[in-house]
Design an enzyme around this catalytic site. Structure first.
Site, PDB file in Angstrom:
ATOM      1  N   CYS A 137      42.733   6.893  47.850  1.00 19.53           N
ATOM      2  CA  CYS A 137      44.168   6.814  47.860  1.00 19.53           C
ATOM      3  C   CYS A 137      44.970   6.376  48.546  1.00 19.53           C
ATOM      4  CB  CYS A 137      45.219   8.546  47.928  1.00 19.53           C
ATOM      5  SG  CYS A 137      44.591   8.944  49.321  1.00 19.53           S
TER       6      CYS A 137
HETATM    7  C1  LIG Z   1      40.818  11.310  48.224  1.00 22.81           C
HETATM    8  S1  LIG Z   1      39.129  11.776  48.433  1.00 22.81           S
HETATM    9  C2  LIG Z   1      38.503  13.159  46.922  1.00 22.81           C
HETATM   10  C3  LIG Z   1      38.425  14.375  47.296  1.00 22.81           C
HETATM   11  C4  LIG Z   1      38.650  15.133  46.120  1.00 22.81           C
HETATM   12  N1  LIG Z   1      38.833  14.807  44.681  1.00 22.81           N
HETATM   13  C5  LIG Z   1      38.414  16.152  46.194  1.00 22.81           C
HETATM   14  O1  LIG Z   1      39.201  17.534  45.633  1.00 22.81           O
HETATM   15  O2  LIG Z   1      38.402  17.150  46.930  1.00 22.81           O
HETATM   16  C6  LIG Z   1      38.528  10.277  48.386  1.00 22.81           C
HETATM   17  C7  LIG Z   1      36.839  10.083  48.585  1.00 22.81           C
HETATM   18  O3  LIG Z   1      35.998   9.343  48.276  1.00 22.81           O
HETATM   19  C8  LIG Z   1      35.055   8.989  49.137  1.00 22.81           C
HETATM   20  N2  LIG Z   1      34.609   7.303  48.632  1.00 22.81           N
HETATM   21  C9  LIG Z   1      35.123   5.892  49.673  1.00 22.81           C
HETATM   22  N3  LIG Z   1      34.450   5.068  49.536  1.00 22.81           N
HETATM   23  C10 LIG Z   1      33.177   6.356  48.432  1.00 22.81           C
HETATM   24  C11 LIG Z   1      32.011   5.263  47.541  1.00 22.81           C
HETATM   25  N4  LIG Z   1      32.017   3.909  47.676  1.00 22.81           N
HETATM   26  N5  LIG Z   1      31.226   5.873  47.203  1.00 22.81           N
HETATM   27  C12 LIG Z   1      31.771   7.398  46.754  1.00 22.81           C
HETATM   28  N6  LIG Z   1      32.576   7.999  47.860  1.00 22.81           N
HETATM   29  C13 LIG Z   1      33.864   7.187  47.787  1.00 22.81           C
HETATM   30  C14 LIG Z   1      35.815   9.403  50.300  1.00 22.81           C
HETATM   31  O4  LIG Z   1      34.400  10.000  51.616  1.00 22.81           O
HETATM   32  C15 LIG Z   1      36.496   9.866  49.662  1.00 22.81           C
HETATM   33  O5  LIG Z   1      35.433  11.521  50.372  1.00 22.81           O
END
Ligand SMILES: C[S@@+](CC[C@H](N)C(=O)[O-])C[C@H]1O[C@@H](n2cnc3c(N)ncnc32)[C@H](O)[C@@H]1O
Length: 368
Positions: A137
């Protein structure tokens, strides 16, 4: 790892000042660890048990794919609402470890294997019924630099690609409220134009304190329901809690006469510092102090927290207490260093909110 490092623009003097203060608190923490090692273990006695607000619902056959799963806020909410977990994709290894340890039977892809940019989703067409995820985000965050699609961390196009390749019955994406601001209306239009041909898309904002979570935390939600199903999602009827919960009362404390939902916990996984503070603004620090709580230097556990009094006499919290403030049951264990555990907590959708959204989807869309 796809996160871009943000340079921390400070003067040399400030850098030296931070280095000294960091050394001092490291020393204080070491002393606290030594005291805690000899102290009797401190048990928490919270008055809020998030699992009580997320009654386990009967399992549906709706197969659910989770992208950007983090420490599992959305995953846990959907699980408790009875959705069948299909797989989770998350780039951070310690987050993958957290999910696997809590749900050993789940299919969890993490590290390079969990990088959504490397996946071809087409083979899941016809298999997966529901896709959910919270693309990073920071691109839309007020705290960040709000560069939207020009930000390398913008993973929304990847979420859209997945939905487009799988065409599940429904999808749900979560983000900071800034995502729904006027500034990004052209961006949103571009993003959803193709999906809008196949999905009826509803966007709205939810606030965690309306779902019994002792924290004021607003999040933007986008729900799409495939048009051929002939169903619509109505967010107005999502079930909310009757009262707001105060943070002191949730933690079983009575420190000051003022109580109310905690300020939004900051998400600490990214950014220039590996911080163990959960304060996301100066205004929030003032609010924490009104509640008699110190929002910085969160301790790994309650025993260490009690062995490490704050200078101003406010209450020092531990990671598990932040977990409760985010609506995670204490049975959900987070893995990693303190800043990593706090990062997963602060980055998550509060599970009771995820549960309420999932339950509404269950009642309105997956009700055959
Ligand atoms: C806002 S958090 C999501 C939290 C989750 N929805 C929850 O409720 O706990 C965004 C996540 O996306 C992951 N992320 C970022 N880039 C990514 C990628 N290319 N592939 C997979 N995950 C990724 C980050 O490590 C982070 O943990």
């Amino acid at each position: 790892m796809s996160y871009t490092h943000i340079r921390w623009d400070i003067s040399e003097d400030r850098r030296t000042e931070y280095a000294i203060s960091s050394k001092t608190s490291q020393l204080a923490r070491k002393t606290a660890d030594a005291v805690a090692a000899k102290a009797e273990a401190v048990e928490l006695s919270p008055r809020y048990a998030p699992e009580a607000d997320m009654k386990q619902l009967k399992r549906l056959s709706v197969k659910t794919l989770s992208l950007f799963s983090g420490g599992g806020g959305l995953d846990l909410g959907f699980d408790r609402a009875g959705f069948t977990h299909y797989a989770s994709y998350e780039i951070l290894k310690f987050a993958g470890e957290t999910l696997r340890s809590n749900r050993p039977k789940w299919k969890v892809f993490s590290g390079e294997n969990g990088d959504v940019t490397r996946q071809d989703w087409k083979s899941l067409l016809g298999t997966v019924d529901m896709v959910h995820g919270g693309p990073p985000c920071q691109p839309f965050s007020i705290a960040g630099r709000r560069m939207g699609k020009n930000d390398a961390r913008d993973m929304f196009p990847e979420f859209v690609r997945c939905v487009d390749e799988i065409r599940p019955k429904a999808f749900m994406a979560e983000n900071v409220p800034g995502f729904l601001s006027a500034k990004f209306s052209a961006y949103r239009k571009g993003l959803f134009t193709e999906l809008a041909k196949y999905y009826e898309i509803t966007t709205f904002v939810v606030s965690s304190d309306e779902f019994g979570v002792p924290q004021a935390r607003k999040r933007a939600i986008c729900i799409g329901v495939r048009r051929d199903l002939g169903k619509k999602f109505d967010h107005v009827t999502i079930r909310k809690a009757s009262d707001k919960r105060g943070v002191q009362s949730a933690l079983g404390l009575s420190l000051t006469s003022k109580d109310g939902p905690a300020p939004t916990l900051r998400s600490t996984l990214t950014g220039p510092r590996q911080t163990t503070s959960i304060a996301n603004s100066t205004a929030s620090v003032v609010r924490w102090k009104e509640y008699g709580i110190w929002p910085h230097g969160i301790s790994p556990n309650a025993t260490v927290a009690r062995s490490f009094p704050t200078k101003d006499g406010t209450y020092r919290m531990c990671v598990e207490e932040c977990q409760i403030i985010q609506g995670f049951p204490l049975s959900w264990e987070f893995y990693g260093a303190v800043y990593q555990r706090l990062g997963m907590i602060g980055n998550s959708v509060c599970p009771p909110v995820a549960y309420a959204l999932a339950k509404a989807l269950r009642d309105q869309v997956f009700n055959d």
